[in-house]
Motif scaffolding. Structure first.
Motif, mmCIF file in Angstrom:
data_model
loop_
_atom_site.group_PDB
_atom_site.id
_atom_site.type_symbol
_atom_site.label_atom_id
_atom_site.label_comp_id
_atom_site.label_asym_id
_atom_site.label_seq_id
_atom_site.Cartn_x
_atom_site.Cartn_y
_atom_site.Cartn_z
ATOM 1 N N ALA A 243 103.585 53.581 60.890
ATOM 2 C CA ALA A 243 104.779 52.903 61.396
ATOM 3 C C ALA A 243 104.793 51.436 60.976
ATOM 4 O O ALA A 243 105.857 50.845 60.789
ATOM 5 N N ASP A 244 103.599 50.872 60.795
ATOM 6 C CA ASP A 244 103.469 49.467 60.426
ATOM 7 C C ASP A 244 103.481 49.267 58.912
ATOM 8 O O ASP A 244 103.248 48.152 58.424
ATOM 9 N N GLY A 245 103.736 50.345 58.166
ATOM 10 C CA GLY A 245 103.874 50.224 56.722
ATOM 11 C C GLY A 245 102.613 50.441 55.915
ATOM 12 O O GLY A 245 102.612 50.239 54.697
ATOM 13 N N ALA A 246 101.516 50.860 56.560
ATOM 14 C CA ALA A 246 100.279 51.105 55.831
ATOM 15 C C ALA A 246 100.354 52.427 55.076
ATOM 16 O O ALA A 246 101.128 53.326 55.419
ATOM 17 N N THR A 247 99.529 52.539 54.052
ATOM 18 C CA THR A 247 99.424 53.746 53.249
ATOM 19 C C THR A 247 98.086 54.421 53.529
ATOM 20 O O THR A 247 97.052 53.739 53.565
ATOM 21 N N ILE A 248 98.105 55.722 53.708
ATOM 22 C CA ILE A 248 96.851 56.458 53.885
ATOM 23 C C ILE A 248 96.046 56.366 52.595
ATOM 24 O O ILE A 248 96.561 56.658 51.511
ATOM 25 N N MET A 249 94.793 55.943 52.708
ATOM 26 C CA MET A 249 93.963 55.760 51.526
ATOM 27 C C MET A 249 92.498 55.992 51.884
ATOM 28 O O MET A 249 92.095 55.799 53.024
ATOM 29 N N PRO A 250 91.702 56.422 50.913
ATOM 30 C CA PRO A 250 90.284 56.627 51.179
ATOM 31 C C PRO A 250 89.556 55.297 51.303
ATOM 32 O O PRO A 250 89.798 54.370 50.531
ATOM 33 N N ILE A 251 88.681 55.197 52.291
ATOM 34 C CA ILE A 251 87.797 54.041 52.422
ATOM 35 C C ILE A 251 86.383 54.558 52.658
ATOM 36 O O ILE A 251 86.141 55.756 52.586
ATOM 37 N N ILE A 252 85.454 53.664 52.895
ATOM 38 C CA ILE A 252 84.036 53.931 53.141
ATOM 39 C C ILE A 252 83.419 54.869 52.103
ATOM 40 O O ILE A 252 82.508 55.637 52.411
ATOM 41 N N GLY A 253 83.927 54.797 50.874
ATOM 42 C CA GLY A 253 83.337 55.568 49.795
ATOM 43 C C GLY A 253 83.802 56.996 49.685
ATOM 44 O O GLY A 253 83.281 57.762 48.854
ATOM 45 N N MET A 254 84.795 57.406 50.455
ATOM 46 C CA MET A 254 85.286 58.779 50.385
ATOM 47 C C MET A 254 86.122 58.980 49.127
ATOM 48 O O MET A 254 86.691 58.034 48.574
ATOM 49 N N PRO A 256 89.171 60.192 46.579
ATOM 50 C CA PRO A 256 90.639 60.180 46.679
ATOM 51 C C PRO A 256 91.250 61.534 47.013
ATOM 52 O O PRO A 256 92.407 61.600 47.403
ATOM 53 N N VAL A 257 90.478 62.606 46.873
ATOM 54 C CA VAL A 257 91.024 63.932 47.126
ATOM 55 C C VAL A 257 91.130 64.256 48.607
ATOM 56 O O VAL A 257 91.597 65.325 48.981
ATOM 57 N N MET A 258 90.689 63.351 49.473
ATOM 58 C CA MET A 258 90.776 63.626 50.906
ATOM 59 C C MET A 258 92.239 63.804 51.318
ATOM 60 O O MET A 258 93.160 63.381 50.627
ATOM 61 N N SER A 259 92.442 64.446 52.453
ATOM 62 C CA SER A 259 93.771 64.839 52.883
ATOM 63 C C SER A 259 94.701 63.656 53.107
ATOM 64 O O SER A 259 94.294 62.607 53.590
ATOM 65 N N ASP A 267 90.355 63.283 61.041
ATOM 66 C CA ASP A 267 89.216 64.181 61.220
ATOM 67 C C ASP A 267 88.178 63.975 60.118
ATOM 68 O O ASP A 267 86.969 63.929 60.376
ATOM 69 N N GLU A 268 88.637 63.838 58.883
ATOM 70 C CA GLU A 268 87.722 63.727 57.745
ATOM 71 C C GLU A 268 86.963 62.405 57.764
ATOM 72 O O GLU A 268 85.752 62.369 57.533
ATOM 73 N N ILE A 269 87.667 61.316 58.023
ATOM 74 C CA ILE A 269 87.000 60.021 57.970
ATOM 75 C C ILE A 269 86.081 59.826 59.175
ATOM 76 O O ILE A 269 85.008 59.225 59.078
ATOM 77 N N PHE A 270 86.465 60.370 60.316
ATOM 78 C CA PHE A 270 85.617 60.328 61.505
ATOM 79 C C PHE A 270 84.319 61.083 61.221
ATOM 80 O O PHE A 270 83.212 60.593 61.507
#
Length: 357
Positions: A243-254, A256-259, A267-270
């Motif tokens: 809602a604040d304009g952010a884009t879902i993106m991989p962080i912490i070394g995950m 790019p194929v993550m959901s 769920d995946e990043i947790f």
């Protein structure tokens, strides 16, 4: 081992906030030969560093390094300017800490906020966007004794992201990243704002919720009902981010194929944080704060989610309840304990009814 820091070299670096995270990172800088000064608000910690150096205990090794350390009141005595200032204070201390350090920041220098929360804009409001680098940090550490840090992630399990707020300064970030690589993996990102939002999503699920029930992060996640609450807090947070304009993106070394599905992403990043960055005895920074009698970053993480969704006409009942219970604890009307799971489960109206029964 005991290593004497090498003579000063450019750039001149300061760490404002040398608790568990700041000390362990700054110690690595000193061991790598950088000119680094510790600045902290805990008098006993500063005196311990002056007397015996800073000791960092990793899972399989320990290091000790002699470094200059200053009390906050001594910042006014600093001669010359710092080229890089790493701000590693609590999110709620960002504004005053940036004002404190601004007079000793070089005109072409940077303040880098290695913090939880969306603190980059607060920093920029004080020193300017052209002198601000946003950052994401993912390591686990603790400190209970002055001058001694226990860092639970060695360099291969520590992750950072950096990005300039001013696009015209982005080309300079790689140089800062090279220095930061002396302590862990570092990625330079164009969209650091979204990266910081993704970290806030994880923090909303983990930090305060597990602290409320007074348990290690992994143990909290093993309680089925607690895991459901933590995930729900993360789900609200990811929708606040979008809602604040952010884009879902991989962080912490995950990868790019993550959901890209918002809730599946949570769920995946947790799961990745629990798997890679958390030990069996890892206590979140929030629980450590409470055990030391300090405030935690309640408003700056879960409260941020509530406020952002409210601004968009939406509710965040899980995060709202987390904030309410956390503030009860900080006011001394409750305490962290496993029984607080019932408080997180209850809506405010249900809880009021129970208290009058």
């Amino acid at each position: 081992m005991d290593v004497q820091a090498t003579p000063p070299v450019r750039p001149r670096i300061a760490f404002l906030g040398t608790g568990a995270q700041g000390s362990s990172i700054a110690a690595d800088f000193a061991l790598a030969g950088h000119d680094v000064t510790f600045i902290d608000q805990w008098p006993a910690h500063v005196e311990a560093i002056r007397a015996k150096g800073i000791t960092v205990n990793f899972p399989a090794r320990s290091v000790n390094v002699k470094v200059p350390a200053l009390h906050l009141c001594e910042v006014a005595e600093v001669k010359g300017k710092f080229d890089l200032i790493f701000l590693v204070v609590k999110a709620y201390d960002t504004t005053w800490a940036t004002h404190l350090i601004r007079p000793v920041l070089a005109e072409d220098g940077f303040v880098i906020g290695l913090q939880n929360g969306m603190t980059h804009e607060e920093i920029a409001a004080v020193v300017g966007r052209h002198r601000t680098i946003g950052a994401v940090i993912e390591i686990a550490s603790n400190m209970w004794v002055p001058g001694v840090v226990n860092r639970q992630n060695d360099h291969d399990e520590s992750w950072f992201a950096l990005g300039a707020l001013d696009p015209d300064q982005q080309h300079r970030v790689e140089g800062v990243a090279d220095i930061l690589r002396s302590t862990g993996r570092v990625e330079v990102m164009e969209d650091i704002r979204s990266a910081k939002w993704m970290k806030l999503v994880v923090n909303a699920a983990e930090l305060i919720p597990s602290a409320i029930i007074d348990t290690a992060l992994n143990d909290a996640a093993r309680i089925p009902e607690m895991l459901e609450i933590m995930r729900a807090a993360g789900y609200e947070a990811i929708h606040a981010a979008l809602a604040d304009g952010a884009t879902i993106m991989p962080i912490i070394g995950m990868q790019p194929v993550m959901s890209n599905d918002p809730e599946r992403y949570v769920d995946e990043i947790f799961a990745e944080v629990l798997r890679t960055f958390s030990r069996e005895d890892t206590l979140t920074t929030s629980l450590q704060d409470w055990r030391k009698g300090r405030r935690a970053e309640v408003q700056e993480v879960n409260g941020w989610v509530v406020d952002i969704l409210r601004a968009h006409g939406r509710d965040a009942p899980v995060n709202r309840r987390i904030v309410e219970v956390a503030f009860e604890i900080e006011a001394g009307r409750a305490r962290p304990e496993p029984g607080n799971l019932a408080l997180l489960r209850a809506t405010p109206q249900q809880q009021d009814g129970a208290s009058h029964a």
